[in-house]
Scaffold this motif. Structure first.
Motif, short mmCIF file in Angstrom:
data_model
loop_
_atom_site.label_atom_id
_atom_site.label_comp_id
_atom_site.label_asym_id
_atom_site.label_seq_id
_atom_site.Cartn_x
_atom_site.Cartn_y
_atom_site.Cartn_z
N VAL A 99 0.84 -1.19 0.00
CA VAL A 99 0.00 0.00 0.00
C VAL A 99 0.88 1.25 0.00
CG1 VAL A 99 -1.70 1.33 1.30
CG2 VAL A 99 -1.94 -1.15 1.12
N LYS A 100 1.93 1.23 0.82
CA LYS A 100 2.87 2.37 0.87
C LYS A 100 3.54 2.58 -0.48
CE LYS A 100 7.15 3.94 3.10
NZ LYS A 100 7.93 4.02 1.84
N GLU A 101 3.93 1.49 -1.14
CA GLU A 101 4.59 1.61 -2.44
C GLU A 101 3.72 2.36 -3.45
OE1 GLU A 101 5.80 -2.23 -3.82
OE2 GLU A 101 7.15 -2.57 -2.13
N LYS A 102 2.41 2.12 -3.38
CA LYS A 102 1.51 2.82 -4.31
C LYS A 102 1.21 4.22 -3.84
CE LYS A 102 -2.91 2.74 -6.71
NZ LYS A 102 -4.12 1.98 -7.09
N TYR A 103 0.69 4.36 -2.60
CA TYR A 103 0.18 5.65 -2.14
C TYR A 103 1.26 6.64 -1.75
CZ TYR A 103 -4.83 4.84 -2.30
OH TYR A 103 -6.12 4.65 -2.74
#
Length: 275
Positions: free
Chosen positions: A225-229
């Motif tokens: 999720v961090k990689e995307k957002y």
């Protein structure tokens, strides 16, 4: 009120509520770019509209239906469908992402705020603005915190009081409790760091998709999720927030009643070319 043509841009992740009609916030813009909030919207409508179980597919779709202003909500954007079975609903078209989301930009970026104090001031009476498009100066980071993993018994009991979802499924199975809350830390044009909770359905769906891919490893899912957002969005996307107030905290006149109810993320453009 006559029929309204609405471009749906927001569906938030369901949250426990004493009121049946605020479990999912659905919002969008009119053809002139003005924001509108619609509730109640049955979850079955959002899921079954395209017949494939994906709630987010209603986003960026033009609908036409009869709406009336809610008398029990002081926020000027809040409306209800005249017909709760949506028998008058017409699906017009879904806007594509061609030319770097150009058709979507033409409607959702007609009025963009960059200054949080200005927006907070407009949320006060008599204006009571409760929906807006906001452009952060920079994304600092994505944060998350673990929270309760089960819906409260009070919310589960709503199922026994009536057909809350109009579906033959247990709502606790249909909508798993999101065990984390997410926040964006960002700056506005005052260069001050600010922190707002993200309540967009999309980030919750992403977490569960990543969790399945990670075979239940929440640490891996959260990093995805961090990689995307955070990582991808900061590097490659031109980020805008769709902000909305919660009725409870807006009524209490909280210092900042807004949360992030959607994220708009076309690609960055440099000298007129896509990044």
């Amino acid at each position: 009120m006559a029929k309204q043509k609405v471009l749906i841009t927001v569906t938030t992740y369901p949250l426990p509520s004493r009121s049946h009609d605020e479990l999912v916030c659905t919002a969008g813009v009119l053809e002139n770019g003005e924001w509108i909030r619609i509730y109640p919207v049955p979850l079955s409508f959002l899921i079954d509209l395209k017949g494939n179980g994906q709630v987010n597919n209603v986003k960026y779709t033009w609908f036409e239906l009869e709406l009336r202003k809610r008398n029990d909500d002081f926020r000027p954007e809040s409306h209800s469908p005249v017909n709760y079975d949506f028998r008058d609903l017409q699906i017009i078209e879904r806007l594509d992402t061609k030319s770097n989301w150009l058709r979507r930009k033409n409607f959702v970026l007609k009025k963009v705020f960059t200054n949080m104090p200005e927006l907070i001031e407009l949320s006060k009476a008599p204006t009571n603005m409760s929906l807006a498009t906001f452009k952060p100066s920079s994304i600092v980071r994505l944060e998350w915190k673990e929270e309760a993993r089960e819906w409260k018994d009070e919310w589960k009991d709503l199922r026994k009081q009536g057909d809350l979802f109009a579906l033959d499924k247990d709502p606790t199975i249909l909508i798993p409790k999101l065990p984390y809350k997410f926040w964006y830390v960002f700056t506005d044009d005052t260069n001050k760091e600010r922190r707002l909770m993200i309540e967009d359905w999309e980030i919750g769906a992403l977490f569960f998709n990543c969790l399945r891919a990670a075979e239940g490893d929440e640490g891996i899912a959260l990093q995805k999720v961090k990689e995307k957002y955070e990582d991808d969005f900061k590097a490659n996307k031109d980020i805008y927030f769709f902000l909305g107030t919660t009725r409870e905290w807006h009524m209490r006149r909280a210092r900042n009643p807004f949360v992030i109810i959607g994220v708009f993320y076309p690609k960055k453009e440099i000298q007129g070319a896509l990044f």
